[in-house]
Design a protein around this motif. Structure first.
Motif, short mmCIF file in Angstrom:
data_model
loop_
_atom_site.label_atom_id
_atom_site.label_comp_id
_atom_site.label_asym_id
_atom_site.label_seq_id
_atom_site.Cartn_x
_atom_site.Cartn_y
_atom_site.Cartn_z
N ILE A 54 57.50 1.07 46.97
CA ILE A 54 56.14 1.62 46.93
C ILE A 54 55.25 0.82 45.97
CG2 ILE A 54 56.70 3.92 47.76
CD1 ILE A 54 56.76 4.91 44.88
N VAL A 55 55.49 -0.49 45.96
CA VAL A 55 54.66 -1.38 45.14
C VAL A 55 53.31 -1.63 45.79
CG1 VAL A 55 54.42 -3.77 44.34
CG2 VAL A 55 56.58 -2.56 44.01
N ASP A 56 53.32 -1.94 47.10
CA ASP A 56 52.15 -2.49 47.78
C ASP A 56 51.44 -1.42 48.62
OD1 ASP A 56 50.31 -3.88 49.31
OD2 ASP A 56 51.65 -5.54 49.76
N ASP A 57 50.36 -0.85 48.08
CA ASP A 57 49.66 0.20 48.82
C ASP A 57 48.85 -0.36 49.99
OD1 ASP A 57 46.55 0.20 47.62
OD2 ASP A 57 48.05 -0.46 46.18
N VAL B 25 62.65 6.16 47.21
CA VAL B 25 61.64 5.15 46.91
C VAL B 25 62.07 4.34 45.71
CG1 VAL B 25 59.82 6.66 47.81
CG2 VAL B 25 60.22 6.57 45.35
N ASN B 26 61.60 3.10 45.65
CA ASN B 26 61.96 2.21 44.55
C ASN B 26 60.71 1.79 43.77
OD1 ASN B 26 64.26 0.27 43.43
ND2 ASN B 26 62.38 -0.94 43.58
N ILE B 27 60.83 1.84 42.44
CA ILE B 27 59.78 1.33 41.56
C ILE B 27 60.42 0.35 40.58
CG2 ILE B 27 58.10 1.89 39.76
CD1 ILE B 27 57.75 4.63 41.01
N MET B 28 59.94 -0.90 40.57
CA MET B 28 60.36 -1.84 39.54
C MET B 28 59.65 -1.46 38.24
SD MET B 28 60.63 -5.63 41.30
CE MET B 28 61.16 -6.37 39.76
N ALA C 244 52.27 4.87 41.16
CA ALA C 244 53.28 4.97 42.22
C ALA C 244 54.21 6.16 41.99
CB ALA C 244 54.09 3.67 42.29
N LEU C 245 54.61 6.36 40.73
CA LEU C 245 55.46 7.51 40.41
C LEU C 245 54.72 8.81 40.69
CD1 LEU C 245 58.02 8.76 39.22
CD2 LEU C 245 56.99 8.51 36.95
#
Length: 602
Positions: free
Chosen positions: A43-46, A154-157, A182-183
């Motif tokens: 979910i980096v790129d909206d 979902v993944n968040i760096m 994102a969170l």
């Protein structure tokens, strides 16, 4: 009824599909969740997320765009997409459950994909043995009731947390940084799943979790939303988990990932190998859970929350698993709950988004086509793949005297060497400034060329890791960059076909061997060799500025690898069937690696 007694535990799959770049697994849950398979969305790129929401709703429901300029657009876009995926998966799953148990139906496919060890699969097979129609109907109703969907995680760096500024160049505040938004978007979504926090600890992000009630247990002790940490060793896992436990936040799973034998960004450990890392988790896991539970409960009491029981804490591993034998050994010997299979699914078109040209390149690739690079603008090692269109484009731009990429999305802006606000090291702006500085130093030709190559090696991942999905679905915009970047792990070199979901799942569970005639090192040996090569390159890169501190670091790294080799030799000696050909090969490969390490002079 005997049938009902079978339905106790181990209901579904024992593997998950980790996040694959930005676009490669962006809609994977829509393809596998109804079959009980869990997968992970980045979910980096909206921008990508908004376009995929439009793509997936075009024939099913009205699409109301969320403009980039709208207030809180990033948060709203991500939440809207996650809600859409959740809604569609629920609909798919309910429709699947209503299907008759007929050969070729999706409901039969659901059960036939399950491992033989699954008691749900055993119950399905048990049902097929009935001849009485009334018994069959009763059993089928029970099966429908206890089927479960795969998780939409979902993944968040964590460190990918860009600060944002308004039109007047004023900082918009901590709650508007990329990772926190994102969170928040995930926390506000309808999903009942997990956020995977990767790439190290971000105290600001971790603390922000406290703001959302779904991460705390309800009156039954259940968590609507869970936290998973992707980790590379026991010590860092424990430190991060304690930080969260002190805030009343429970880590529901540790996903141990190989430092080098993985896809995407590579976070090399200081010589700690996967086997010894898993051994430490195995030996200390119960003690860790006990200590975390005490901290967790005390923090919850301070918040006025009671938890009736210690929450479950899962342990899984991913990175370089290639055969069912390796998969089963990891699960059983280290008492794991699951394994992660990522890169091989890039060869499964019905699961991931790889364009045809890149897919062909992957199927024809050899071991040397997969390599560690400095291509990431983040300054972190990046698993790269030779022959991609983005690499060709990078070289073409160099030939034209125009190094670097236009920076349109700005998700990876981190450098303030020349500018007040961060810019991306893959951008044309940064590379021109850096090359101008380099030219002023009047270095010897060889040194200049080395630094020039390091500057211009960077590629635009924001666009490159999204291009394939746009090409595959024919939704590229006019004049949009179509150069594709892809970051598979080195393990993909041994897979050389295009596979169906059935074929890959059967391979994972040992019902089919896709690598039957392929010479391939054991997962532990492969990772060991990657680390030896990494150490050799690191030593070589520092020959000119080698000092006592660096020598000590290299020596410690080498000693750690030697300890890992000793661990593997002891581990192999415990395996049954010591006369097997596979074990002989493992011993021989281990000896070759050991000799290679001994020859490395520091």
């Amino acid at each position: 009824m005997q049938f009902q007694h079978l339905l106790i535990k181990n209901m579904s799959h024992t593997f998950h599909i980790p996040v694959l770049g930005l676009g490669y697994s962006i809609d994977t849950p829509l393809k596998v969740a109804r079959y009980g398979i869990s997968s992970v969305i980045s979910i980096v790129d909206d921008e990508l997320i908004e376009r995929m929401r439009e793509f997936h709703t075009k024939n099913t429901e009205a699409f109301t765009p969320i403009a980039k300029t709208a207030p809180d657009s990033r948060e709203k876009r991500i939440t809207a997409y996650l809600n859409m995926v959740n809604r569609m998966v629920n609909q798919q799953f309910e429709e699947l459950k209503k299907q008759p148990f007929e050969q070729g139906s999706d409901i039969c496919r659901y059960f036939e994909l399950l491992p033989e060890s699954s008691q749900l699969k055993q119950s399905y097979d048990f049902m097929k043995g009935f001849s009485d129609s009334e018994q069959i109907n009763v059993c089928q109703d029970i099966l429908r009731d206890i089927m479960t969907k795969g998780d939409i995680d979902v993944n968040i760096m964590s460190k990918l947390d860009k600060m944002n500024f308004n039109a007047d160049n004023e900082y918009t505040g901590d709650e508007h940084t990329d990772a926190l938004v994102a969170l928040r978007a995930f926390a506000k979504s309808d999903l009942e799943s997990s956020v995977i926090l990767s790439a190290g600890m971000n105290p600001r992000l971790y603390s922000y979790l406290e703001n959302f009630s779904d991460f705390f247990p309800d009156e039954r002790g259940c968590l609507k939303k869970k936290v998973i940490l992707k980790v590379s060793d026991f010590r860092s896992a424990f430190i991060q988990a304690k930080f969260l436990a002190k805030k009343g936040l429970w880590v529901s799973e540790f996903r141990v990932e190989s430092g080098l034998n993985c896809g995407g960004h590579a976070f090399a450990t200081q010589g700690y190998l996967l086997g010894p890392i898993l051994e430490e988790f195995k030996q200390k896991r119960a003690e860790m859970i006990g200590e975390l539970d005490q901290i967790y409960r005390a923090a919850l009491l301070n918040k006025g929350i009671t938890c009736p029981a210690t929450p479950k804490q899962r342990l899984s591993v991913q990175g370089g698993i290639g055969t069912s034998e390796e998969n089963n050994f990891l699960l059983e010997y280290y008492d794991l709950d699951a394994t992660g299979w990522g890169s091989p699914f890039l060869l499964v078109p019905e699961v991931t988004n790889v364009d045809d040209d890149t897919l062909k390149l992957l199927t024809e690739a050899q071991e040397e086509d997969f390599y560690l690079s400095g291509a990431s603008p983040l300054g972190i090692l990046f698993n790269n793949f030779r022959g991609t269109t983005i690499e060709k484009q990078r070289l073409q731009r160099l030939e034209k005297g125009r190094p670097g990429s236009p920076c349109l999305k700005k998700y990876l802006v981190t450098n303030t060497e020349f500018t007040e606000q961060p810019i991306c090291t893959a951008s044309r702006e940064y590379q021109n400034l850096k090359i101008t500085q380099l030219q002023s130093l009047q270095l010897p030709e060889a040194e200049y060329r080395g630094q020039f190559d390091a500057i211009t090696e960077k590629i635009c991942l924001c666009e490159g890791l999204c291009s394939a999905v746009y090409i595959k679905h024919n939704i590229s915009k006019p004049k949009e960059n179509k150069a594709v970047a892809i970051c598979p792990g080195p393990n993909l070199a041994y897979f050389s076909g295009v596979y169906s979901l059935e074929e890959m799942v059967k391979h994972i569970y040992g019902k089919l061997d896709l690598l039957a005639k392929i010479k391939r090192p054991h997962i532990f040996i492969k990772e060991l060799n990657l680390y030896i090569d990494y150490l050799q390159q690191d030593v070589k890169a520092h020959l000119k500025d080698l000092n006592d501190k660096k020598i000590k670091q290299f020596s410690s790294f080498k000693a750690q690898l030697q300890e890992g080799i000793a661990y593997y030799r002891q581990l192999f000696s415990q395996w049954p069937d010591q006369a097997s050909e596979l074990l002989k090969i493992c011993y021989n490969e281990l000896s070759v690696s050991e000799n290679k390490l001994k020859e490395l002079i520091i």
